[in-house]
Design a protein around this motif. Structure first.
Motif, short mmCIF file in Angstrom:
data_model
loop_
_atom_site.label_atom_id
_atom_site.label_comp_id
_atom_site.label_asym_id
_atom_site.label_seq_id
_atom_site.Cartn_x
_atom_site.Cartn_y
_atom_site.Cartn_z
N PRO A 121 0.98 1.79 0.34
CA PRO A 121 -0.20 0.99 0.65
C PRO A 121 0.03 0.22 1.94
O PRO A 121 1.12 -0.29 2.18
CB PRO A 121 -0.33 0.05 -0.54
N ASP A 122 -0.97 0.15 2.78
CA ASP A 122 -0.83 -0.50 4.08
C ASP A 122 -2.03 -1.42 4.31
O ASP A 122 -3.16 -0.95 4.36
CB ASP A 122 -0.74 0.56 5.17
N ILE A 123 -1.78 -2.72 4.42
CA ILE A 123 -2.82 -3.70 4.74
C ILE A 123 -2.51 -4.23 6.13
O ILE A 123 -1.37 -4.61 6.41
CB ILE A 123 -2.85 -4.84 3.72
N ALA A 124 -3.52 -4.25 7.01
CA ALA A 124 -3.25 -4.65 8.39
C ALA A 124 -4.42 -5.41 9.00
O ALA A 124 -5.57 -5.24 8.61
CB ALA A 124 -2.94 -3.42 9.24
N GLU B 196 -1.71 5.54 1.77
CA GLU B 196 -1.16 6.76 2.37
C GLU B 196 -0.35 7.52 1.34
O GLU B 196 0.46 6.95 0.62
CB GLU B 196 -0.28 6.41 3.57
N LEU B 197 -0.55 8.83 1.28
CA LEU B 197 0.16 9.72 0.37
C LEU B 197 1.07 10.62 1.21
O LEU B 197 0.59 11.40 2.02
CB LEU B 197 -0.84 10.56 -0.44
N GLY C 156 0.54 -4.87 10.66
CA GLY C 156 0.66 -4.88 9.20
C GLY C 156 2.04 -4.46 8.79
O GLY C 156 2.95 -4.30 9.61
N ASP C 157 2.21 -4.27 7.49
CA ASP C 157 3.51 -3.88 6.95
C ASP C 157 3.85 -2.46 7.37
O ASP C 157 4.89 -2.20 7.95
CB ASP C 157 3.50 -4.00 5.44
#
Length: 164
Positions: free
Chosen positions: A154-157, A140-141, A33-34
């Motif tokens: 934000p992480d989309i994988a 993720e914070l 993912g990114d």
């Protein structure tokens, strides 16, 4: 009266039939993912019970100017949708380190560490062969993060793992 008992019996059967299928004890693979420039991660899942597991991911980046790593751990709950389809949600966090160096125009160097809290929600398909694919969203914070410049990632994988 017969219809009432038949309906109650069918409803109980449906309730017991929607219990989470047993998840694999171990799964190892990649999560692509990114991930804020980290790209791919090595991903390991460890089944803790019938519908709970632990996921640990290690992402790293090595480019001309930036070297970084990020280690995350999540506790996940898994629910069966139908057949091999599951959905899951989890919470966790992690740590990371980065260093930046640019020698082209001006000698610029910087480095730092960060910690983060994360949530996770996704869907997966478990094949009859020992293979599983997943698509998840992981907000993720970040805390103490000069590398990103802001505190939210934000992480989309897409994940692909071998189950054993």
């Amino acid at each position: 009266m017969k219809k009432l008992f038949l309906s109650a019996f069918m409803l109980m059967g449906l309730a017991f039939g929607t219990q989470a299928q047993e998840i694999s004890k171990n799964a190892l693979g990649l999560r692509l993912g990114d991930n804020d420039g980290f790209g791919g991660e090595i991903s390991y899942q460890r089944g803790l019970s019938k519908n709970n597991r632990l996921e640990v991911d290690l992402g790293w980046r090595n480019s001309k100017h930036v070297d970084a790593f990020k280690l995350s751990g999540l506790y996940q709950w898994v629910w069966n949708i139908d057949g091999g389809f599951n959905w899951y949600a989890g919470v966790g966090g992690g740590i990371g380190s980065w260093s930046y160096e640019n020698d082209y125009h001006v000698d610029v160097k910087d480095s730092g560490t960060f910690v983060f809290a994360a949530g996770d929600i996704g869907i997966e398909y478990v094949f009859d062969i020992p293979l599983q694919i997943s698509l998840d969203f992981r907000p993720e914070l970040y805390f103490n993060d000069d590398y990103r410049g802001d505190n939210f990632g934000p992480d989309i994988a897409l994940g692909i793992r071998y189950r054993f």
